[in-house]
Scaffold this motif. Structure first.
Motif, short mmCIF file in Angstrom:
data_model
loop_
_atom_site.label_atom_id
_atom_site.label_comp_id
_atom_site.label_asym_id
_atom_site.label_seq_id
_atom_site.Cartn_x
_atom_site.Cartn_y
_atom_site.Cartn_z
N SER A 181 41.43 35.58 41.06
CA SER A 181 40.31 34.94 41.31
C SER A 181 39.01 35.67 41.14
O SER A 181 39.05 36.78 40.97
CB SER A 181 40.34 34.40 42.70
N ARG A 182 37.67 34.97 41.01
CA ARG A 182 36.66 35.50 40.99
C ARG A 182 36.14 36.19 42.39
O ARG A 182 35.10 36.80 42.26
CB ARG A 182 35.56 34.72 40.45
N THR A 187 40.68 39.46 43.33
CA THR A 187 39.61 39.63 42.18
C THR A 187 40.18 40.74 41.49
O THR A 187 40.97 41.57 41.70
CB THR A 187 38.07 40.10 42.60
#
Length: 214
Positions: A181-182, A187
């Motif tokens: 995910s960002r 991340t």
């Protein structure tokens, strides 16, 4: 020097930056020249010496030659990080045998190619790392080949670690137990931190798999 196989903008790029920030020179092997050049420029700005080569890692001759050139240029490979896998959105009833074998050639077989090429430049203290995935244990049937790849590459890492241990070289698969995910714990940078920690552990109590659950 670290050789990053399957270099790109995600976890592999974050791994390259993490090691560069720790003083490692970096060699990048990937398929997209523009992405490699952009990543190389970032790494040079961080003070690392960087080389990069475009190659298809399923082409054994090209991949072996690229890794050998990296090793010959520096005289040593301290870390080999393997990142490639194929995401093919097909379930087991639509996935063909040929497609499965093609995907396994990338996500598993290519690790054999690059390790065998790198071995001549690795000595005691050398490390091999692989970006693993919870798909090895909890596959999504909609992309059936990915789970096969991740289970296979983890199994291969176990064998590599046992084979190389007498020479002081260790291998580890870092099993990412979450979706990239960002933001948050998954991340690419956070995963790269986990890979750094797994690679730089003391050898006492070494395990060839390390789970990362965030």
């Amino acid at each position: 020097m670290i050789v990053v196989v399957g270099a790109g903008p995600g976890v592999s790029g974050s791994v390259a930056r993490r090691f560069a920030d720790e003083g490692h020179d970096v060699a990048l092997l990937g398929q997209d020249e523009a992405i490699l050049e952009e990543l190389a420029a970032d790494l040079r700005a961080r003070g690392a010496s960087v080389g990069h080569t475009v190659a298809d890692v399923t082409d054994e001759k090209s991949a072996r030659a690229a890794v050998r050139r990296f090793g010959e240029h520096t005289g040593r490979i301290d870390v080999l990080h393997f990142n490639p896998s194929a995401f093919r959105e097909k379930d087991p009833l639509t996935l063909t045998v040929g497609e499965l074998l093609d995907d396994v050639a990338l996500g598993v077989g290519a690790l054999l190619t690059v390790v065998q090429a790198a071995r001549a430049f690795m000595s005691a203290g050398g490390r091999i790392s692989v970006t693993g995935s919870m798909a090895a244990d909890e596959p999504w049937e909609g992309a059936a080949s990915l789970g096969v790849q991740k289970a296979g590459v983890r199994n291969l890492v176990h064998s590599l670690d046992k084979t190389l241990e007498p020479h002081g070289i260790r291998a580890v698969s870092v099993t990412v137990r979450g979706a990239l995910s960002r933001e948050g714990a998954f991340t690419p940078d956070r995963v790269a931190d986990a890979i750094w920690s797994a690679v730089t552990r003391d050898e006492a109590g070494w395990t060839s798999e390390v789970p990362y659950a965030g």
